[in-house]
Design an enzyme around this catalytic site. Structure first.
Site, PDB file in Angstrom:
ATOM      1  N   ARG A   1       0.849  -1.186   0.000  1.00 31.51           N
ATOM      2  CA  ARG A   1       0.000   0.000   0.000  1.00 31.51           C
ATOM      3  C   ARG A   1       0.887   1.239   0.000  1.00 31.51           C
ATOM      4  O   ARG A   1       1.525   1.560   0.997  1.00 31.51           O
ATOM      5  CB  ARG A   1      -0.940  -0.008   1.219  1.00 31.51           C
ATOM      6  CG  ARG A   1      -1.965  -1.129   1.181  1.00 31.51           C
ATOM      7  CD  ARG A   1      -2.847  -1.014  -0.039  1.00 31.51           C
ATOM      8  NE  ARG A   1      -4.043  -1.837   0.056  1.00 31.51           N
ATOM      9  CZ  ARG A   1      -4.941  -1.901  -0.893  1.00 31.51           C
ATOM     10  NH1 ARG A   1      -4.806  -1.210  -2.010  1.00 31.51           N
ATOM     11  NH2 ARG A   1      -6.008  -2.653  -0.734  1.00 31.51           N
TER      12      ARG A   1
ATOM     13  N   GLU B   1      -1.677  -4.666 -10.346  1.00 27.62           N
ATOM     14  CA  GLU B   1      -2.045  -5.231  -9.052  1.00 27.62           C
ATOM     15  C   GLU B   1      -1.197  -6.474  -8.766  1.00 27.62           C
ATOM     16  O   GLU B   1      -1.125  -7.384  -9.582  1.00 27.62           O
ATOM     17  CB  GLU B   1      -3.538  -5.602  -9.089  1.00 27.62           C
ATOM     18  CG  GLU B   1      -4.134  -6.014  -7.800  1.00 27.62           C
ATOM     19  CD  GLU B   1      -5.649  -6.187  -7.922  1.00 27.62           C
ATOM     20  OE1 GLU B   1      -6.324  -5.903  -6.939  1.00 27.62           O
ATOM     21  OE2 GLU B   1      -6.150  -6.609  -8.995  1.00 27.62           O
TER      22      GLU B   1
ATOM     23  N   GLU C   1      -9.013 -11.487  -7.357  1.00 28.82           N
ATOM     24  CA  GLU C   1      -7.852 -11.475  -6.466  1.00 28.82           C
ATOM     25  C   GLU C   1      -7.475 -12.837  -5.908  1.00 28.82           C
ATOM     26  O   GLU C   1      -6.318 -13.057  -5.564  1.00 28.82           O
ATOM     27  CB  GLU C   1      -8.079 -10.494  -5.312  1.00 28.82           C
ATOM     28  CG  GLU C   1      -8.100  -9.050  -5.764  1.00 28.82           C
ATOM     29  CD  GLU C   1      -8.163  -8.065  -4.614  1.00 28.82           C
ATOM     30  OE1 GLU C   1      -8.174  -8.482  -3.442  1.00 28.82           O
ATOM     31  OE2 GLU C   1      -8.201  -6.851  -4.900  1.00 28.82           O
TER      32      GLU C   1
ATOM     33  N   ALA D   1     -10.587  -6.917  -1.639  1.00 30.84           N
ATOM     34  CA  ALA D   1     -11.397  -5.709  -1.771  1.00 30.84           C
ATOM     35  C   ALA D   1     -11.045  -4.985  -3.057  1.00 30.84           C
ATOM     36  O   ALA D   1     -10.017  -5.245  -3.667  1.00 30.84           O
ATOM     37  CB  ALA D   1     -11.161  -4.786  -0.567  1.00 30.84           C
TER      38      ALA D   1
ATOM     39  N   GLU E   1     -14.416  -8.867  -7.419  1.00 29.91           N
ATOM     40  CA  GLU E   1     -13.137  -8.651  -6.739  1.00 29.91           C
ATOM     41  C   GLU E   1     -12.614  -9.924  -6.087  1.00 29.91           C
ATOM     42  O   GLU E   1     -11.421 -10.216  -6.144  1.00 29.91           O
ATOM     43  CB  GLU E   1     -13.260  -7.543  -5.698  1.00 29.91           C
ATOM     44  CG  GLU E   1     -13.326  -6.143  -6.292  1.00 29.91           C
ATOM     45  CD  GLU E   1     -12.038  -5.709  -6.981  1.00 29.91           C
ATOM     46  OE1 GLU E   1     -10.942  -6.245  -6.693  1.00 29.91           O
ATOM     47  OE2 GLU E   1     -12.124  -4.805  -7.837  1.00 29.91           O
TER      48      GLU E   1
END
Length: 180
Positions: free
Chosen positions: A63, A139, A95, A75, A91
């Site tokens: 992050r 990501e 993920e 999320a 999501e």
């Protein structure tokens, strides 16, 4: 006392891909004015999911605002006009590679209402089937599995610093753990 702050003037000072930042001149209940900086966000969803073995599925990801990785429930942000439960299902699969057959809505939370309107809808599922991981191009996440006792220890040891994950863990420990 009047708990409102009507906006007198508004200026968009940043328009981005995920957020907009506005500067509001507001009228205070005492008749004076003040400036408020407001972050506008389309909203987000999060899913507390348990696999068939009873393990909680978490993701670890870097992050940037914090300059370190966090362990969180899966999320992501809502697309404009997207249904919240549909976004949560999307999501989770993107993920983790798990697809929810059913979901329960735990609740909605404002993470930082002092400056942002972001509303996060949190869901729970333990009714999963295998799907396909499909991460966004930018990501990078690692799936981590926790038993319920791992969840309890992580909360006790203050190892989880993410608000939505703590709320989901509270749900697990208060409701799911006792209903088995």
């Amino acid at each position: 006392m009047n708990f409102k702050e009507p906006t007198v003037e508004k200026e968009t000072i940043y328009h981005g891909r995920i957020i907009d930042v506005e500067k509001h001149l507001v009228s205070l209940p005492n008749g004076k004015t003040a400036y408020r900086e407001v972050v506008k966000h389309n909203g987000a969803v999060a899913v507390c999911a348990m696999n068939p073995e009873g393990q909680v599925i978490l993701v670890k990801q870097f992050r940037k605002p914090l300059e370190h990785a966090l362990l969180e429930i899966p999320a992501g942000k809502l697309e404009v006009g997207e249904d919240r439960e549909a976004a949560a299902r999307r999501e989770l699969e993107e993920e983790t590679g798990y697809r929810a057959k059913t979901m329960q809505h735990i609740g909605d939370v404002y993470g930082t209402p002092g400056f942002s309107n972001e509303l996060i809808s949190i869901y729970f599922t333990n009714d999963l089937e295998k799907g396909d991981v499909n991460l966004d191009e930018d990501e990078f996440v690692k799936t981590v599995l926790y038993s319920l006792s791992d969840v309890e220890q992580a909360v006790k040891n203050r190892e989880i610093n993410d608000a939505k994950t703590l709320i989901a863990f509270q749900h697990l420990l208060l409701f799911y753990n006792h209903s088995k």
